[in-house]
Scaffold this active site. Sequence first.
Site, short mmCIF file in Angstrom:
data_model
loop_
_atom_site.label_atom_id
_atom_site.label_comp_id
_atom_site.label_asym_id
_atom_site.label_seq_id
_atom_site.Cartn_x
_atom_site.Cartn_y
_atom_site.Cartn_z
N CYS B 189 0.73 -1.35 0.03
CA CYS B 189 0.04 0.39 -0.06
C CYS B 189 0.90 1.25 -0.01
O CYS B 189 0.29 2.39 -0.14
CB CYS B 189 -0.81 0.06 1.35
SG CYS B 189 -1.97 -1.23 1.19
N ARG B 235 -6.25 6.28 -3.42
CA ARG B 235 -6.88 4.73 -3.31
C ARG B 235 -6.91 4.38 -1.71
O ARG B 235 -7.85 3.54 -1.41
CB ARG B 235 -5.65 3.89 -4.00
CG ARG B 235 -6.15 2.36 -3.96
CD ARG B 235 -5.39 1.65 -4.65
NE ARG B 235 -4.00 1.48 -4.08
CZ ARG B 235 -3.51 -0.01 -3.91
NH1 ARG B 235 -4.03 -0.94 -4.36
NH2 ARG B 235 -2.23 -0.08 -3.18
#
Lengths: 237, 296
Positions: B189, B235
């Site tokens: 991430c 995101r």
Amino acid sequence: MRLQPLARAGVILALMVLAFAASRLLTPRVQVPQSPAELALAVPKQFGDWHEVPSLLVQASLAVNTDDGTSNAQPYDQVLLRTYQDNAGHLVMLALAYSTRQSQDVRVHKPDVCYSAQGYVIKASERLAVSITTHRALNAVPVTRLLTEKSGRTELVSYWIRTGNFYSSSGPAVRWHLFKEALKGRVPDGILVRASQLVTDTSLQGAHVDDAFKRQEHFLAALYQASPDTVKQMLLR
Amino acid sequence: MNTAEATASSPAQKFGAWAVVLCGLLLLYVPVYLGLAQSYWQTDHGAHGPIILAVTLWLLSRVKDDLLQLRPDFSVAGLTLLLAGLACYAIGRAQSFPQMEVGSQIPVLLGCVLLLAQRSAFAKTLFPVLFLLFLVPVPTTVLDSILVPLKGLVSWTVEEILFRAGYPIARSGVMLAIGPYQLLIADACSGLNSMVALSGIGLLYVYIAGHTSRWINIVLVLAVLPVAFLANILRVMMLVLVTYYFGSGAGQNFHDHAGYIEIVIAFGGFFLLDMLLVWLAKFLSGNKAAVKEPAP
């Protein structure tokens, strides 16, 4: 100088074939000590004042990216993690990470990097020569001392990284050594020897901290002295 | 200065010469790529490899007409580049040094181009060949030293924004807690992988769009990393919000399937930026002498 394109292409091809051959010829063979010991079996569990105790303490991991299961190429063939206690009740954690071949791509990880990656803050770091053995050639081993902290837990780390017979934790220096060794056709083995302690005394003043560091370095020296030759050869060369 | 830069060679000669060189390139680099496919391309941060290769081959195919015009004379620069590249290859391969092994393609290819093709071909192959840099494996130590601060920055940014927006969010290191849920900002991430991929796409876009205005190109190139970073922040924020509103199951689902969203956002953002810059250029030049756009 004019040379027809096809002939030029031929020369290029010839050079490429030479490069291919050279790359094969220059590839060094593996250098492994006579018979590397099984660390888990051969490293003494009891020596001098120290004896092994079941590990209640969690040691900082030796691998770097493991939080989502994708770990960096685990570079170690053997890993030993133990906790020892002396007669005064001090606990020292030992980590040995050994690999039979070190290359530019896969090398022993520096604790500075490993610890930072796991969220430890490195508050102080120094390098000094420590006497591990009375053997003249190996007398002063360059040891790195780290003072690290993570959410209230302070850990003192002493370590050395051996690559073949070269001692350094500097990436470029080790790479250069590997480069020279490879040109001679050799692939050295490597080991990380790490001792650490948790200190609860949060007044990080000189004397306490220095004593603690010395204690773990004496621990490593005693460990070395008490180990069989096969293990000695892996720890220092 | 010669009037004829290219030799009047027969097609057989042109194709033949390059075919011979191609054999050499395959001999050298097929083993390298096989190695990459078994190792680096399997990782998160190396998975974009095959795409980069495909794109490079496509970019090179666009200039093949220039490559087929051969030069009559010998290039010392070309030979030097080739030899340097081959030395890197040999050492890199022998020493298991993937950076040298894979990176050697650049001087080797450029050397071949200089040696065989007409002079104007070199400038045209520069970008495609340099694009291969995205293929070179990043040393693990460098990777680690980027990932940790990046993860921290992403966690911090997401927490700050959502907190100001009034959400019950808190952070400890790279762990975000929102409402009853806890989310760990893992390496995947951190956005590093997508930042690399998006940088590649961004640069490709700038190259293909081919604006003649230099400053538009400069702004676009500089915007590549920030746009990629922002796309990743968005995101992660969306992931956090989906989890908050719909539960961790939905969040997991989103996480698994929405990787492409980031690319869409980034590319979209980039495209918008491009249009904005073109409009701005026109506006500033008072609609006179409009910025000329060559057809892509």
